[in-house]
Design a protein around this motif. Structure first.
Motif, PDB file in Angstrom:
ATOM      1  N   LEU A   1     -14.644 -32.465  -5.717  1.00 22.66           N
ATOM      2  CA  LEU A   1     -14.120 -33.046  -4.144  1.00 22.66           C
ATOM      3  C   LEU A   1     -14.536 -34.599  -4.314  1.00 22.66           C
ATOM      4  O   LEU A   1     -13.488 -35.211  -3.874  1.00 22.66           O
ATOM      5  CB  LEU A   1     -14.860 -32.610  -3.448  1.00 22.66           C
ATOM      6  CG  LEU A   1     -14.739 -31.053  -2.838  1.00 22.66           C
ATOM      7  CD1 LEU A   1     -15.748 -30.628  -1.694  1.00 22.66           C
ATOM      8  CD2 LEU A   1     -13.164 -30.806  -2.443  1.00 22.66           C
ATOM      9  N   ARG A   2     -15.470 -35.013  -5.292  1.00 21.82           N
ATOM     10  CA  ARG A   2     -15.544 -36.439  -5.312  1.00 21.82           C
ATOM     11  C   ARG A   2     -14.398 -37.035  -6.191  1.00 21.82           C
ATOM     12  O   ARG A   2     -13.926 -38.404  -6.065  1.00 21.82           O
ATOM     13  CB  ARG A   2     -16.831 -36.785  -5.824  1.00 21.82           C
ATOM     14  CG  ARG A   2     -18.104 -36.540  -4.931  1.00 21.82           C
ATOM     15  CD  ARG A   2     -19.423 -36.606  -5.637  1.00 21.82           C
ATOM     16  NE  ARG A   2     -20.352 -36.357  -4.580  1.00 21.82           N
ATOM     17  CZ  ARG A   2     -21.238 -37.208  -3.936  1.00 21.82           C
ATOM     18  NH1 ARG A   2     -20.636 -38.573  -3.986  1.00 21.82           N
ATOM     19  NH2 ARG A   2     -22.151 -36.878  -3.033  1.00 21.82           N
ATOM     20  N   LEU A   3     -14.019 -36.393  -7.331  1.00 26.00           N
ATOM     21  CA  LEU A   3     -13.321 -36.964  -8.233  1.00 26.00           C
ATOM     22  C   LEU A   3     -11.779 -36.825  -8.269  1.00 26.00           C
ATOM     23  O   LEU A   3     -11.171 -37.708  -8.269  1.00 26.00           O
ATOM     24  CB  LEU A   3     -13.723 -36.428  -9.781  1.00 26.00           C
ATOM     25  CG  LEU A   3     -15.119 -36.809 -10.233  1.00 26.00           C
ATOM     26  CD1 LEU A   3     -15.520 -35.953 -11.347  1.00 26.00           C
ATOM     27  CD2 LEU A   3     -15.293 -38.229 -10.417  1.00 26.00           C
ATOM     28  N   GLU A   4     -11.356 -35.754  -7.761  1.00 23.77           N
ATOM     29  CA  GLU A   4      -9.933 -35.150  -8.092  1.00 23.77           C
ATOM     30  C   GLU A   4      -8.989 -35.919  -7.014  1.00 23.77           C
ATOM     31  O   GLU A   4      -8.080 -36.304  -7.307  1.00 23.77           O
ATOM     32  CB  GLU A   4      -9.544 -33.849  -8.294  1.00 23.77           C
ATOM     33  CG  GLU A   4     -10.012 -33.095  -9.529  1.00 23.77           C
ATOM     34  CD  GLU A   4      -9.394 -31.611  -9.783  1.00 23.77           C
ATOM     35  OE1 GLU A   4      -8.565 -31.476  -9.187  1.00 23.77           O
ATOM     36  OE2 GLU A   4     -10.543 -30.877 -10.139  1.00 23.77           O
ATOM     37  N   PRO A   5      -9.707 -35.837  -5.734  1.00 21.05           N
ATOM     38  CA  PRO A   5      -8.910 -36.451  -4.772  1.00 21.05           C
ATOM     39  C   PRO A   5      -8.689 -38.013  -5.092  1.00 21.05           C
ATOM     40  O   PRO A   5      -7.572 -38.609  -4.815  1.00 21.05           O
ATOM     41  CB  PRO A   5      -9.637 -36.353  -3.371  1.00 21.05           C
ATOM     42  CG  PRO A   5     -10.042 -35.029  -3.573  1.00 21.05           C
ATOM     43  CD  PRO A   5     -10.460 -35.019  -5.175  1.00 21.05           C
TER      44      PRO A   5
ATOM     45  N   ILE B   1      -3.201 -35.500 -11.509  1.00 17.87           N
ATOM     46  CA  ILE B   1      -3.925 -36.639 -11.700  1.00 17.87           C
ATOM     47  C   ILE B   1      -3.573 -37.571 -12.728  1.00 17.87           C
ATOM     48  O   ILE B   1      -4.302 -38.576 -13.319  1.00 17.87           O
ATOM     49  CB  ILE B   1      -5.220 -36.376 -11.707  1.00 17.87           C
ATOM     50  CG1 ILE B   1      -5.732 -35.735 -12.869  1.00 17.87           C
ATOM     51  CG2 ILE B   1      -5.623 -35.867 -10.219  1.00 17.87           C
ATOM     52  CD1 ILE B   1      -7.206 -35.234 -12.694  1.00 17.87           C
ATOM     53  N   SER B   2      -2.767 -37.119 -13.809  1.00 20.78           N
ATOM     54  CA  SER B   2      -2.467 -37.837 -15.190  1.00 20.78           C
ATOM     55  C   SER B   2      -2.177 -39.409 -15.139  1.00 20.78           C
ATOM     56  O   SER B   2      -2.374 -39.972 -16.019  1.00 20.78           O
ATOM     57  CB  SER B   2      -1.621 -37.149 -15.720  1.00 20.78           C
ATOM     58  OG  SER B   2      -0.136 -37.182 -15.414  1.00 20.78           O
ATOM     59  N   ASN B   3      -1.453 -39.864 -14.034  1.00 21.25           N
ATOM     60  CA  ASN B   3      -1.385 -41.186 -13.664  1.00 21.25           C
ATOM     61  C   ASN B   3      -2.113 -41.933 -13.079  1.00 21.25           C
ATOM     62  O   ASN B   3      -1.976 -43.222 -12.616  1.00 21.25           O
ATOM     63  CB  ASN B   3       0.124 -41.199 -12.969  1.00 21.25           C
ATOM     64  CG  ASN B   3       0.871 -42.377 -13.211  1.00 21.25           C
ATOM     65  OD1 ASN B   3       1.185 -43.052 -14.387  1.00 21.25           O
ATOM     66  ND2 ASN B   3       1.500 -42.924 -12.149  1.00 21.25           N
ATOM     67  N   CYS B   4      -3.230 -41.708 -13.164  1.00 25.30           N
ATOM     68  CA  CYS B   4      -4.286 -42.488 -12.273  1.00 25.30           C
ATOM     69  C   CYS B   4      -4.688 -43.616 -13.072  1.00 25.30           C
ATOM     70  O   CYS B   4      -5.350 -44.625 -12.362  1.00 25.30           O
ATOM     71  CB  CYS B   4      -5.694 -41.541 -11.973  1.00 25.30           C
ATOM     72  SG  CYS B   4      -6.598 -41.132 -13.790  1.00 25.30           S
ATOM     73  N   GLY B   5      -4.572 -43.799 -14.243  1.00 22.94           N
ATOM     74  CA  GLY B   5      -4.759 -45.083 -14.827  1.00 22.94           C
ATOM     75  C   GLY B   5      -6.299 -45.177 -15.572  1.00 22.94           C
ATOM     76  O   GLY B   5      -6.487 -46.325 -16.201  1.00 22.94           O
ATOM     77  N   SER B   6      -6.988 -44.167 -15.527  1.00 23.19           N
ATOM     78  CA  SER B   6      -8.579 -44.281 -16.036  1.00 23.19           C
ATOM     79  C   SER B   6      -8.660 -43.153 -16.888  1.00 23.19           C
ATOM     80  O   SER B   6      -8.795 -41.959 -16.515  1.00 23.19           O
ATOM     81  CB  SER B   6      -9.267 -44.192 -14.687  1.00 23.19           C
ATOM     82  OG  SER B   6     -10.732 -43.910 -15.127  1.00 23.19           O
TER      83      SER B   6
ATOM     84  N   ALA C   1      -1.793 -35.756   0.503  1.00 28.53           N
ATOM     85  CA  ALA C   1      -2.109 -35.118  -0.773  1.00 28.53           C
ATOM     86  C   ALA C   1      -3.400 -34.926  -0.946  1.00 28.53           C
ATOM     87  O   ALA C   1      -3.803 -34.029  -1.606  1.00 28.53           O
ATOM     88  CB  ALA C   1      -1.226 -35.813  -1.765  1.00 28.53           C
ATOM     89  N   ALA C   2      -4.179 -36.032  -0.733  1.00 24.84           N
ATOM     90  CA  ALA C   2      -5.616 -36.090  -1.100  1.00 24.84           C
ATOM     91  C   ALA C   2      -6.197 -34.837  -0.324  1.00 24.84           C
ATOM     92  O   ALA C   2      -7.348 -34.082  -0.664  1.00 24.84           O
ATOM     93  CB  ALA C   2      -6.361 -37.299  -0.772  1.00 24.84           C
TER      94      ALA C   2
END
Length: 232
Positions: A89-93, A150-155, A206-207
């Motif tokens: 819940l902290r990371l994925e959204p 989440i693949s496009n998050c850039g990190s 979405a989040a």
């Protein structure tokens, strides 16, 4: 010598990937002992590649190394699962918000393809012909869909942390003692709504949908864990 090393590395990598896949698919009983001779027979590898594969897997937390006593499959517990859910819940959204902020055609095509694979796997899961492999195919497609989002998050580090936590929760979703508790239609509806919000570039919605989806699945797992632990 290089050829021998290459062959050894290849055998170890194949063993690692196959054992890891079976662990994530719930093919091993949580807390069960992993005997080297059994691993060698099951996967058709020698003792050295088997030991190397198990050693690598112990670093991921999927199995536990016991000093002088070999390896065991990591156990499951309500306390650990609650911790994993909190981390998701902290990371994925946050990772999803970042992906949508950087959205492009390639990312959208990747998500659409992952969603299509997930839909096909869900249909297979519900058929008599897919009874044997359907749940495993669906679990792999589900991980692929969440990863695509989440693949496009850039990190790279955020992706790595998300992948690690998601794989650990997958052990609970696919554990034999918890199998069959996630209604396929409800989960499919949640996935569809999540993808629509992502394609609409509505990061807030979405989040929120991803947060609710993770919590909904967690509630079902929590109930199954409570029943399992009370019966032990």
């Amino acid at each position: 010598m290089e050829n021998r090393a290459g062959k050894g590395d290849s055998a170890q990598h194949r063993a690692y990937e196959r054992i890891r896949g079976d662990l994530l698919a719930g093919e091993f009983e949580p807390g069960g002992k992993l005997r080297i001779e059994d691993i060698c027979e099951r996967y058709g590898v020698g003792a050295s590649p088997a030991r190397e594969a198990l050693s690598r897997l112990s670093e991921s937390g999927l199995i536990v190394a016991l000093p002088q006593r070999g390896y065991r499959v990591a156990a499951v517990s309500g306390e650990e699962y609650a911790d994993l859910v909190e981390m998701r819940l902290r990371l994925e959204p946050d990772a999803l918000r970042r992906s949508i902020a950087r959205a492009d055609i390639d990312w959208e095509a990747n998500v659409a393809a992952a969603g299509q694979r997930l839909g096909g796997a869900a249909a297979q899961r519900l058929t008599r012909e897919g009874a044997a492999d359907g749940p495993r195919m669906w679990a792999e497609a589900d991980r692929g869909f969440h990863t695509a989002l989440i693949s496009n998050c850039g990190s790279p580090w955020l992706l790595k942390f998300c992948r690690t936590v998601h794989e650990q929760t997958a052990r609970y979703h696919r554990s034999r003692i918890l199998e069959g508790i996630a209604p396929a239609t409800q989960t499919a509806d949640e996935h569809a709504a999540l993808m629509r919000a992502a394609f609409d570039r509505d990061a807030d919605r979405a989040a929120d949908l991803l947060d609710a989806h993770i919590r909904n699945v967690a509630d079902r797992i929590d109930g199954a864990l409570a029943r399992t632990e009370s019966a032990a």
